[in-house]
Design an enzyme around this catalytic site. Structure first.
Site: not given
Ligand code: AMP
Length: 209
Positions: A13, A88, A122, A153, A164
């Site tokens: 994404k 989410r 990654r 990360r 996740r």
């Molecule tokens: P991402 O970079 O989108 O994979 O997000 C990394 C982490 O940030 C996720 O595993 C969640 O812990 C938190 N996070 C990001 N976006 C959201 C969201 N819309 N709702 C809840 N937690 C989020």
């Protein structure tokens, strides 16, 4: 045009969002990026979010909805934006519906086994955020775009990735049916390589314009 990119963690994404935002001239709203920046700056919000993120759990809805609403109120979002990693949960999607009209949701579909392989290999540039995979760069720790340091990360280790994915299946995948019922869903197969996936996404967007 207000767009949402849906899909499991590691579906691509973030990578696709960069190309889409450049092509269509809209801002990229990644709640994950905003949260990581809050952590880096050591804010109260960042401190509160860190333990959820490190464990691979979702940050509470009220916190994330607040971040997203705050961001879309900025003037650069007036002509549309692209959400990556938001919403989410159904509660987040309902809050977003109250705030603005969503025109299109694109789901990038990738199987669980491929996700684990993608995320555990990654590497991300600490400086510019560019992403790489160890299958292409081996154990190099230098970003070829800006010379910054490449890191893994904290939430890309195998155990957290499994959590996740479980969280995605429980809390986020119901959004596919939610947006499908509204007639907003476009589907893309995420295993076709970055260029092919990008072309597929752009043809769905162009058909909708
Ligand atoms: P991402 O970079 O989108 O994979 O997000 C990394 C982490 O940030 C996720 O595993 C969640 O812990 C938190 N996070 C990001 N976006 C959201 C969201 N819309 N709702 C809840 N937690 C989020």
């Amino acid at each position: 045009m207000n767009l949402i990119l849906l899909g499991p963690p590691g579906a691509g994404k973030g990578t696709q969002a960069v190309g889409i935002c450049e092509k269509y001239g809209i801002p990229h709203i990644s709640t994950g990026d905003i949260l990581r920046s809050e952590i880096k700056q050591g804010t109260e919000l960042g401190l509160a979010a860190k333990s959820y993120m490190d464990a691979g759990n979702l940050v509470p809805d009220d916190v994330v909805i607040g971040i997203a609403v705050n961001r879309v109120n900025q003037p650069d979002c007036a002509k549309g934006c692209l959400f990556d990693g938001f919403p989410r949960t159904i509660a987040q999607a309902e809050a977003l519906d109250e705030k603005m009209k969503i025109d299109l949701v694109i789901n990038i579909d990738v199987k669980d086994d491929d996700i684990v392989a993608r995320l555990s290999g990654r590497r991300v540039c600490k400086q510019c955020g560019a992403t790489y995979h160890t299958s292409a760069i081996g154990d190099s720790t230098v970003c070829s775009a800006c010379g910054g340091e490449l890191i893994q990360r904290a939430d890309d280790n195998a155990e957290t990735v499994r959590n996740r994915l479980a969280v995605y299946h429980q809390q986020t995948s119901p959004l596919i049916a939610y947006y499908s019922k509204k007639g907003l869903l476009g589907e893309v197969e995420g295993n076709g390589g970055i260029e092919a996936v990008f072309e597929a996404i752009c043809s769905i967007i162009d058909a909708k314009k």
